[in-house]
Design a protein around this motif. Sequence first.
Motif, PDB file in Angstrom:
ATOM      1  N   LEU A 167      -7.483  -2.667  -3.595  1.00 46.61           N
ATOM      2  CA  LEU A 167      -6.058  -2.869  -3.856  1.00 46.61           C
ATOM      3  C   LEU A 167      -5.844  -3.499  -5.224  1.00 46.61           C
ATOM      4  O   LEU A 167      -4.965  -3.080  -5.985  1.00 46.61           O
ATOM      5  CB  LEU A 167      -5.455  -3.762  -2.762  1.00 46.61           C
ATOM      6  CG  LEU A 167      -4.000  -4.195  -2.966  1.00 46.61           C
ATOM      7  CD1 LEU A 167      -3.074  -2.978  -2.926  1.00 46.61           C
ATOM      8  CD2 LEU A 167      -3.591  -5.214  -1.906  1.00 46.61           C
ATOM      9  N   ALA A 168      -6.675  -4.486  -5.559  1.00 47.88           N
ATOM     10  CA  ALA A 168      -6.557  -5.144  -6.859  1.00 47.88           C
ATOM     11  C   ALA A 168      -6.882  -4.190  -8.000  1.00 47.88           C
ATOM     12  O   ALA A 168      -6.215  -4.188  -9.036  1.00 47.88           O
ATOM     13  CB  ALA A 168      -7.479  -6.364  -6.911  1.00 47.88           C
ATOM     14  N   ASP A 169      -7.924  -3.355  -7.830  1.00 42.61           N
ATOM     15  CA  ASP A 169      -8.299  -2.393  -8.871  1.00 42.61           C
ATOM     16  C   ASP A 169      -7.202  -1.342  -9.080  1.00 42.61           C
ATOM     17  O   ASP A 169      -6.981  -0.878 -10.200  1.00 42.61           O
ATOM     18  CB  ASP A 169      -9.615  -1.695  -8.499  1.00 42.61           C
ATOM     19  CG  ASP A 169     -10.832  -2.605  -8.696  1.00 42.61           C
ATOM     20  OD1 ASP A 169     -10.736  -3.563  -9.491  1.00 42.61           O
ATOM     21  OD2 ASP A 169     -11.866  -2.355  -8.049  1.00 42.61           O
ATOM     22  N   LYS A 170      -6.513  -0.949  -8.007  1.00 46.30           N
ATOM     23  CA  LYS A 170      -5.477   0.082  -8.112  1.00 46.30           C
ATOM     24  C   LYS A 170      -4.149  -0.480  -8.621  1.00 46.30           C
ATOM     25  O   LYS A 170      -3.395   0.227  -9.296  1.00 46.30           O
ATOM     26  CB  LYS A 170      -5.271   0.752  -6.755  1.00 46.30           C
ATOM     27  CG  LYS A 170      -6.439   1.622  -6.308  1.00 46.30           C
ATOM     28  CD  LYS A 170      -6.159   2.250  -4.947  1.00 46.30           C
ATOM     29  CE  LYS A 170      -7.314   3.142  -4.504  1.00 46.30           C
ATOM     30  NZ  LYS A 170      -7.076   3.747  -3.164  1.00 46.30           N
ATOM     31  N   THR A 171      -3.839  -1.713  -8.270  1.00 51.05           N
ATOM     32  CA  THR A 171      -2.562  -2.307  -8.687  1.00 51.05           C
ATOM     33  C   THR A 171      -2.833  -3.380  -9.734  1.00 51.05           C
ATOM     34  O   THR A 171      -2.890  -3.102 -10.913  1.00 51.05           O
ATOM     35  CB  THR A 171      -1.818  -2.892  -7.469  1.00 51.05           C
ATOM     36  OG1 THR A 171      -2.642  -3.866  -6.815  1.00 51.05           O
ATOM     37  CG2 THR A 171      -1.469  -1.801  -6.481  1.00 51.05           C
ATOM     38  N   SER A 172      -2.985  -4.610  -9.295  1.00 49.57           N
ATOM     39  CA  SER A 172      -3.348  -5.725 -10.177  1.00 49.57           C
ATOM     40  C   SER A 172      -3.774  -6.891  -9.304  1.00 49.57           C
ATOM     41  O   SER A 172      -3.457  -6.950  -8.112  1.00 49.57           O
ATOM     42  CB  SER A 172      -2.168  -6.146 -11.057  1.00 49.57           C
ATOM     43  OG  SER A 172      -1.160  -6.790 -10.285  1.00 49.57           O
ATOM     44  N   PHE A 173      -4.501  -7.832  -9.907  1.00 51.00           N
ATOM     45  CA  PHE A 173      -4.923  -9.004  -9.153  1.00 51.00           C
ATOM     46  C   PHE A 173      -3.732  -9.896  -8.843  1.00 51.00           C
ATOM     47  O   PHE A 173      -3.727 -10.605  -7.840  1.00 51.00           O
ATOM     48  CB  PHE A 173      -5.996  -9.771  -9.939  1.00 51.00           C
ATOM     49  CG  PHE A 173      -7.347  -9.117  -9.871  1.00 51.00           C
ATOM     50  CD1 PHE A 173      -8.167  -9.308  -8.772  1.00 51.00           C
ATOM     51  CD2 PHE A 173      -7.790  -8.292 -10.894  1.00 51.00           C
ATOM     52  CE1 PHE A 173      -9.410  -8.686  -8.685  1.00 51.00           C
ATOM     53  CE2 PHE A 173      -9.022  -7.671 -10.822  1.00 51.00           C
ATOM     54  CZ  PHE A 173      -9.843  -7.868  -9.709  1.00 51.00           C
TER      55      PHE A 173
END
Length: 435
Positions: A290-296
């Motif tokens: 999720l972080a890699d696809k959106t942002s941390f």
Amino acid sequence: MTEQQELRQTPERDPYRKSRVLYIIEATVEYFIATMIAGAFLAKVTDAIGMSDAQTGIVSSFVSLGLGFQLISILLARFTPVKRWVTALNILNQILFSLIYAVPFFPLPGPAKIAVFVLLLLGGELVANIAISPKTNWFMSLVPDKQRGRFTANKEIASLMGGMVFSFAMGAANDHFHAIGRSDIAFMICGFTIFALALIHTLTLVFSKEKPVPRQNLAIGKQLSSLVRDKNLWLVIVVISLYKISQYAVTPFLGTYQNKELGFSLTVVSALGALYSVVRSLCSRPIGRLADKTSFSKMLQLCFLLEALAYLSLVFTGGAFGQAAFVVYKVLNAISMAGINSGSLNLVYDYVAPDRRVGALALQNTVAGAAGFLTTLGASAIVDHIQASGNLVFGIPMYAQQVLSIFSALICLVIVAYLHGVVGRSQRAASSDIA
């Protein structure tokens, strides 16, 4: 080499693949050692040498206070490669940690034992924190930007699953010897275990490669001045400082809470740790993706909302269903920490330029560590006051940990609002092939 080229490398051509594997092993072994000097395990030692719950909470927060010594790493980071002195410092800190379990055997009066215990724990934390920022940057520089979320998830899964087995075995062994009145054997097992783990940890550092990373050739004063003026860095520092405040308001007091008020044995504590590890492991990769696809930043908003719910569940640990409520806390905390732990680190890599990251990690952890330690000092006074009042708050039966958990939950909600309204709208630093 560009990041795209690095990602296309075959395992045979990638010179850092083995070192990334060793990083996962290193982090796992370090996690084992951290388990032995925290929570219910550490509380057994403090109880044996006559420390109160409030004193144990303050001592447990030395982890946070020691973060201030990471500023020294800004000065030492110019001595490259960092591998030699980072390895030496890790050996020293782990020897100090292993000696903690020898303190109950010292032929000293109670106050002197407490003083030696504090010196060993604080000394170990201080030495460890001098090395942690350069070591983290050393290993994270081997991970391409587009893989950071998944890699940190894999690293955490290895630590958690290994830690589950390790904690349960150590907890069962300790419970057995404490139950038959042989606490001396339990303490010896813990001390020798840390020493053996230190040997393995040293080997992972020795056989890992180091990748040259950009650094500033500035005087220490100018480096600090440059960091202090970095607005993006302060966005991250605010998030991590608030997180440490929420964490250190109640977490340092949960070790004694489990041992005394909730009546958990170390075996039960380890079983809860196993449950925590399984849940966190199952959630780490989905949250990392999720972080890699959106942002941390977006990922952390979800995680801190769950952490707020985890703290709120602690409010219900004082009644007939107290133990069940604590299980709910462990599950929700595990899900949230699957993202918070890696997200806190990766925010620096999102918002700080590559040549400032060692200093940024050090300054961030220094400020956040001080905030966490001061929070525990204030919270310990509340613990003492509530316990002295017979665990009554405005005439209502309530443990101090329940009161403090309400405060922590509110802080987590503030973090969610800050990430959404401020950090998420800020300009991220340019990525590079180095980090």
